[in-house]
Structures are given as structure tokens and as C-alpha cells.
Design a protein around this motif. Structure first.
Motif, PDB file in Angstrom:
ATOM      1  N   PHE A  76       0.788  -1.651   0.068  1.00  0.00           N
ATOM      2  CA  PHE A  76       0.171   0.023  -0.131  1.00  0.00           C
ATOM      3  C   PHE A  76       0.720   1.528   0.137  1.00  0.00           C
ATOM      4  O   PHE A  76       1.687   1.738   0.893  1.00  0.00           O
ATOM      5  N   ARG A  77       0.829   2.035  -1.094  1.00  0.00           N
ATOM      6  CA  ARG A  77       2.750   2.375  -1.656  1.00  0.00           C
ATOM      7  C   ARG A  77       2.222   3.865  -0.638  1.00  0.00           C
ATOM      8  O   ARG A  77       0.403   4.611  -0.933  1.00  0.00           O
ATOM      9  N   ASP A  78       2.673   4.488  -0.552  1.00  0.00           N
ATOM     10  CA  ASP A  78       2.601   6.293  -0.021  1.00  0.00           C
ATOM     11  C   ASP A  78       1.011   7.188   1.004  1.00  0.00           C
ATOM     12  O   ASP A  78       0.265   7.688   0.601  1.00  0.00           O
ATOM     13  N   ASP A  79       0.498   5.447   1.205  1.00  0.00           N
ATOM     14  CA  ASP A  79      -0.770   5.563   2.371  1.00  0.00           C
ATOM     15  C   ASP A  79      -0.596   5.475   4.348  1.00  0.00           C
ATOM     16  O   ASP A  79      -1.041   4.593   3.850  1.00  0.00           O
ATOM     17  N   PRO A  80       0.213   6.458   4.957  1.00  0.00           N
ATOM     18  CA  PRO A  80       0.523   5.981   5.510  1.00  0.00           C
ATOM     19  C   PRO A  80      -1.532   5.152   6.924  1.00  0.00           C
ATOM     20  O   PRO A  80      -1.256   4.978   7.620  1.00  0.00           O
ATOM     21  N   GLU A  81      -2.370   6.132   6.573  1.00  0.00           N
ATOM     22  CA  GLU A  81      -3.622   5.966   6.590  1.00  0.00           C
ATOM     23  C   GLU A  81      -4.230   4.521   6.570  1.00  0.00           C
ATOM     24  O   GLU A  81      -4.530   3.784   7.495  1.00  0.00           O
ATOM     25  N   ALA A  82      -3.905   3.890   5.139  1.00  0.00           N
ATOM     26  CA  ALA A  82      -4.267   2.686   5.315  1.00  0.00           C
ATOM     27  C   ALA A  82      -3.289   1.710   5.938  1.00  0.00           C
ATOM     28  O   ALA A  82      -3.405   0.827   6.029  1.00  0.00           O
ATOM     29  N   LEU A  83      -2.010   2.153   5.834  1.00  0.00           N
ATOM     30  CA  LEU A  83      -1.369   1.236   6.511  1.00  0.00           C
ATOM     31  C   LEU A  83      -2.025   1.001   8.361  1.00  0.00           C
ATOM     32  O   LEU A  83      -1.697  -0.134   8.703  1.00  0.00           O
ATOM     33  N   GLN A  84      -2.218   2.250   8.604  1.00  0.00           N
ATOM     34  CA  GLN A  84      -2.885   2.177  10.022  1.00  0.00           C
ATOM     35  C   GLN A  84      -3.614   1.113  10.246  1.00  0.00           C
ATOM     36  O   GLN A  84      -4.042   0.505  11.358  1.00  0.00           O
ATOM     37  N   LEU A  85      -4.233   1.599   9.283  1.00  0.00           N
ATOM     38  CA  LEU A  85      -5.828   0.705   9.314  1.00  0.00           C
ATOM     39  C   LEU A  85      -5.988  -0.610   9.647  1.00  0.00           C
ATOM     40  O   LEU A  85      -6.463  -1.297  10.153  1.00  0.00           O
ATOM     41  N   TRP A  86      -4.975  -1.004   8.903  1.00  0.00           N
ATOM     42  CA  TRP A  86      -4.583  -2.234   8.349  1.00  0.00           C
ATOM     43  C   TRP A  86      -3.441  -3.124  10.050  1.00  0.00           C
ATOM     44  O   TRP A  86      -3.632  -4.377  10.056  1.00  0.00           O
ATOM     45  N   LYS A  87      -3.164  -2.280  10.617  1.00  0.00           N
ATOM     46  CA  LYS A  87      -2.859  -2.205  11.611  1.00  0.00           C
ATOM     47  C   LYS A  87      -3.176  -2.769  13.120  1.00  0.00           C
ATOM     48  O   LYS A  87      -3.412  -3.980  13.554  1.00  0.00           O
ATOM     49  N   SER A  88      -4.221  -1.695  12.428  1.00  0.00           N
ATOM     50  CA  SER A  88      -4.581  -1.547  13.416  1.00  0.00           C
ATOM     51  C   SER A  88      -5.937  -3.032  13.432  1.00  0.00           C
ATOM     52  O   SER A  88      -6.688  -3.405  14.990  1.00  0.00           O
ATOM     53  N   VAL A  93       2.147  -4.689   9.203  1.00  0.00           N
ATOM     54  CA  VAL A  93       2.623  -4.515   8.504  1.00  0.00           C
ATOM     55  C   VAL A  93       4.337  -3.918   8.868  1.00  0.00           C
ATOM     56  O   VAL A  93       4.701  -3.442   9.464  1.00  0.00           O
ATOM     57  N   LYS A  94       4.754  -4.228   7.721  1.00  0.00           N
ATOM     58  CA  LYS A  94       6.833  -3.806   7.809  1.00  0.00           C
ATOM     59  C   LYS A  94       6.645  -3.339   6.580  1.00  0.00           C
ATOM     60  O   LYS A  94       6.409  -3.121   5.007  1.00  0.00           O
ATOM     61  N   GLY A  95       6.997  -1.506   7.506  1.00  0.00           N
ATOM     62  CA  GLY A  95       7.324  -0.810   5.691  1.00  0.00           C
ATOM     63  C   GLY A  95       5.897  -0.553   5.090  1.00  0.00           C
ATOM     64  O   GLY A  95       4.814  -0.423   5.919  1.00  0.00           O
ATOM     65  N   GLU A  96       5.660  -0.759   3.748  1.00  0.00           N
ATOM     66  CA  GLU A  96       4.097  -0.169   3.169  1.00  0.00           C
ATOM     67  C   GLU A  96       3.817  -1.315   2.833  1.00  0.00           C
ATOM     68  O   GLU A  96       3.081  -1.602   1.579  1.00  0.00           O
TER      69      GLU A  96
END
Length: 524
Positions: A76-88, A93-96
């Protein structure tokens, strides 16, 4: 799976259409290709779907896709919000790159609706997406057109409006589509405003939103709210938009941004891996299906993290390539097998399905275009596709929107709609009175049953010439493409815009003007 329950209200920007909803008028239009104003409703398929995989094969693909999600992961490139949603949500989540515990995306998708209604400005044109429904939408995305003078050139906003008008007038086109061609004469950062306005003003059918930037998706929602009202949009679906995966196994920030905007506002997205097998997926059908399923699971499940219950479609665009040149090829067996298999996977997942259309690599509306398009459209319909993008107008591997090709395709869509009705087993369909009346050795031409049904008995093409050779000569020896050209010109000359509330129209124009004035032109 959950159902998308609409608010019991009607949008404020439309009116009842001139065309009748179903009944005798629709049946006449289905058999004759109809004419401007004789609109058909979306298809309720009464023919069985064609399946290429048994339960064991489907389970194997699903297992392999889960392995890809767990071991390989999706970027999930250049999208911190999406990465945080998946982490939660419990993903690793490893990097992107996101690695998914087995079953996580599938469990999230339990809140997505199996079937939903996309409301049109004219309530008579609203469509159901999912189940046994099939919706035809026009070509999407080409930067070029093949115009009515036979020239291949860059598309303009006038071409865009023309294709919207033709889609509005075509009886067998249920949807106005999205980027029916790319109007390169309008600045990149402003053209979406003109395109959305064209869909809302020159048609009253459902439409697709802009996805080229999150703020353009926001503009789409804002314009929809001018037409339908804030509350209606937040509680109902009024636009369906295309979100392509950057295959293999990447979602970029542009698509993710648009996906999140639409999901937050309860608007539908079509999560679609864009596959040229051999370049963007494995060369095998099973390998391609595995990657498609993994990408769809990851992208579609994100919509439910943004807003549980947001409508989302399982999409796929699959083409093979020439292993000699790398060019995409269409109408070949392997992509059809991918479409059939992906449709089965979508049904097992409980999501509406999008694929196919009238795809070809031909440069003009010739025999190659016809064969390749027919092969693609046939498998699209028999797969049980719910939303058919590129149903009419596609040429040159998607680089060109063709006027003549559009008209020829629309004619074929009418035939497809008639086929999807299946076999009439009513008393009239059984025709026992005709068989008794005619008896052995006579003919049916003059019997009561034939006379009562002759206007609606068989589909009559608007393009094909079935007359004698002598009559064909007398009428100018016209090709199918020439007849399609003449029909397109007649339709555009006779076009009448659907009514719209003047206050709503002024609101749309004011919104467009203010947005354009707020930023300088940009052509890159």
C-alpha cells in the motif's frame, strides 16, 4: 452477507423518464435495437451461468490466494492511513508491505453488501448491482477517438459529451459510465469537473466518479450532493467508481485516496486488478486467478475498514499478451477462462462481480473487432457478470473510443439482453394454439399466433443488412460500419437533453466555475 438497505426516498434532481420501465415497450426495443428514448431496464438474467471450476479447484485457488496474502503480502504505497488501518485490524505491516493473517480480509468483507442499488438522477434508470442483475456501461479511459469522419485523433470534451449522449440514447446501455474518453483539450486538474457535469446534465442514467486524485473524488461526491441531496448520498449509493490495483500486488496512493473518499461516503468502488497475463501476472490461468483474488481481497477489505457496509465490487480486467511483441490480445480463450473463474470466486465471496465488455485490439470497426468483441462479450454474459465496463466503443486495446464501434456494440448488447431473458414458457411462449391451428404440412406465416407476435418475436438489428443482394446494391452497398456511422449521426442530431431542475443545474455550474477559478490550469 449484509444487504445495502436504501433510505425510502427519491433523489431530488430527476424526473420520471419518457421510456417505459419493462413491459411491452421494453420487449419491442430489445428485439429491434430500439431507438432513442426506448430504454431497457438492467438485465435480470434468466439463463444459467457457465462455470469452469469445481469446488475443489475453487478451494485450491482460495488457499493459494491466502498464502500469497500471508507470505508475499500487498504493498500500500504512500498511504500511512491505510497502513495504520491494517495494523489496527491485526495485519503485519512491514514498511509499506502488509501481510495478512489467513481469513482476515474475507472476514472483513462479511459487512459488504451482496446486492445494492445505484440510484440514478431519473429513478426509472436506477440499477441493481449484484445477484442475477447485469448492467452494461460504456467504454472507459481512451485518450483517442475514431471519429465519424474516420480520423483517429485525441479526444475532446465535445467527444466526451457525444458519447454521454449516445449512451443516454442507447436502449441497451443501462449506465452512463465514467471516462468514456479522455478530453485532452481541458486541463488535467479541471477536466473531471466537466466530465461529471456532462454525466449529470446530458444523461439521467447512473454514472461513475473521478478517481485520478482524492480531491477529484471529493468533487464528484460534492456534485452528486447538489443533485441528490446530502443525506441521500450519505445513505445511498449514487456513483460507482473504478479502483485499479497496480498489479502485481501494489495499490498506489492515487487509487487508495479515491477508494477511501468513496467508501467514507457510502459510494461504490470496483476494486479491479489490471492484468496483462505474462507481464503483470503469471502466464497460467490458475496463477492469474490466485493473484487476482489476493489483490481484490486486500483492496476490497480496506473499504470495510474505512466504512463497514460500503458497497464494493470484485473486479477483474484480464488480457493475455503476445509473447512475441508483448502487445495485449483480446478475444482469446485464456482471459475468458479467467473471467469465468473469477466470477465463481466472487460469488463464493459474496461480492458483485465486474469484468469484460466488447474488447478488441483492432484499430477500426472491422471483422477482427467483431470477432474479438463477440468472444469477450459472450463470456462476460455467461460468467454472470453484474457490472460490464467497456460494453460498447472499445478499440485498439483501450486506446481509442470509436463512434462506429460504439453503435455496432450497442446493437450486440440488445441481442445479449434478449438472450439473457431465456426461454418464454408462458402459454404464449408454448404456442400450442399455433401448432394446433397450422397442423401438418402447412406454414405458420399467416396463423393467428404469428400475427399476434410478429412485431416482437425476433430481435431486429439496427445495423445488420438482411435484405437481398439487389436491394443492398440499390441502397449503396453500405458496410456495417457505414450504417453505424449514419445511425450515430442521426442519434446525435435528434438528441434531446433530459430535464433537470434549473436550480440544480445552476448549482452544478456554479460549483464547477468556482472550483476552476480556484486553481491555475495544469496539463500534466
Amino acid at each position: 452477507m449484509g444487504e445495502n438497505v436504501a433510505v425510502d426516498a427519491e433523489p431530488t434532481g430527476g424526473r420520471r423518464g419518457r421510456g417505459e420501465r419493462g413491459g411491452a415497450a421494453a420487449r419491442r426495443a430489445a428485439r429491434s435495437g430500439g431507438g432513442p428514448g426506448q430504454q431497457l431496464t438492467y438485465i435480470r438474467r434468466k439463463v444459467k451461468v457457465y462455470e469452469v471450476l469445481d469446488d475443489e479447484g475453487l478451494a485450491l485457488i482460495e488457499k493459494n490466494a491466502d498464502t500469497v496474502l500471508e507470505e508475499v503480502g500487498i504493498i500500500f504505497r504512500d498511504d500511512p492511513e491505510a497502513l495504520q488501518l491494517w495494523k489496527s485490524a491485526g495485519a503485519d505491516v512491514k514498511g509499506e508491505r502488509v501481510h495478512f493473517p489467513r481469513g482476515l480480509p474475507r472476514s472483513l468483507l462479511k459487512t459488504a453488501p451482496k446486492v445494492f442499488t445505484q440510484h440514478a438522477r431519473n429513478p426509472e434508470r436506477s440499477v441493481e448491482i449484484g445477484g442475477d442483475a447485469t448492467v452494461f456501461a460504456p467504454v472507459y479511459g481512451p485518450p483517442f477517438v475514431r471519429d465519424l469522419d474516420g480520423k483517429r485523433r485525441y479526444a475532446t470534451i465535445e467527444d466526451f459529451r457525444n458519447f454521454v449522449k449516445l449512451s443516454y440514447m442507447a436502449p441497451s446501455m443501462h449506465h452512463s459510465g465514467g471516462t468514456v474518453c479522455e478530453p485532452v483539450d481541458v486541463p488535467v486538474n479541471k477536466r473531471h469537473l466537466d466530465m461529471i457535469y456532462a454525466h449529470l446534465r446530458y444523461s439521467d442514467k447512473p454514472f461513475m466518479g473521478s478517481v485520478t486524485a482524492p480531491e477529484r473524488a471529493e468533487d464528484t461526491v460534492a456534485m452528486a450532493k447538489i443533485v441528490f441531496g446530502d443525506e441521500f448520498v450519505e445513505n445511498n449509493t449514487v456513483t460507482t467508481s473504478l479502483i485499479n490495483a497496480n498489479s502485481p500486488m501494489v495499490f498506489d496512493e492515487t487509487m487508495l485516496g479515491a477508494l477511501k473518499v468513496y467508501a467514507r461516503h457510502n459510494q461504490a468502488t470496483i476494486v479491479t486488478p489490471f492484468i496483462l497475463a505474462g507481464a503483470m501476472s503469471p502466464v497460467t490461468v490458475a496463477g492469474t486467478l490466485t493473484q487476482i483474488l489476493a489483490e481484490v481481497l486486500a483492496g476490497a477489505a480496506l473499504t470495510q475498514l474505512v466504512r463497514p457496509g460500503a458497497p464494493v465490487l470484485f473486479g477483474t480486467f484480464a488480457s493475455s499478451i503476445s509473447m512475441q511483441s508483448g502487445a495485449p490480445t483480446f478475444g482469446t480463450p485464456e482471459p475468458s477462462l479467467v473471467s469465468y473463474g473469477a466470477a465463481q470466486l466472487a460469488r463464493r465471496l459474496g461480492l458483485p462481480f465486474r469484468t469484460g465488455g466488447s474488447l478488441c485490439a483492432s484499430k477500426i470497426a472491422d471483422a477482427q473487432a467483431a470477432y474479438e468483441s463477440a468472444n469477450t462479450l459472450n463470456s462476460t454474459l455467461l460468467a454472470g457478470t453484474n457490472f460490464v465496463l467497456h460494453a460498447a466503443g472499445w478499440l485498439e486495446g483501450g486506446l481509442v473510443s470509436g463512434y462506429e464501434k460504439f453503435m455496432m456494440d450497442v446493437d450486440q448488447l440488445g441481442m445479449a439482453q434478449r438472450f439473457a431473458e431465456g426461454i418464454d414458457l408462458s402459454e404464449n411462449g408454448q404456442a400450442m394454439d399455433a401448432i394446433r391451428q397450422v397442423g401438418p404440412g402447412s406454414h405458420y406465416l399467416g396463423c393467428d399466433h404469428t400475427q399476434a407476435n410478429f412485431q416482437t418475436a425476433f430481435y431486429r438489428s439496427t445495423i445488420a443488412d438482411n435484405n437481398s443482394y439487389e436491394q443492398w446494391l440499390a441502397e449503396g452497398e453500405k458496410t456495417a460500419a457505414q450504417r453505424a456511422n449514419e445511425l450515430a449521426r442521426r442519434w446525435l442530431e435528434s438528441y434531446e437533453a433530459p430535464a433537470i431542475d434549473p436550480g440544480i443545474d445552476e448549482g452544478l455550474k456554479d460549483f464547477v466555475a468556482k472550483k476552476k477559478a480556484s486553481m491555475p490550469d495544469a496539463f500534466t
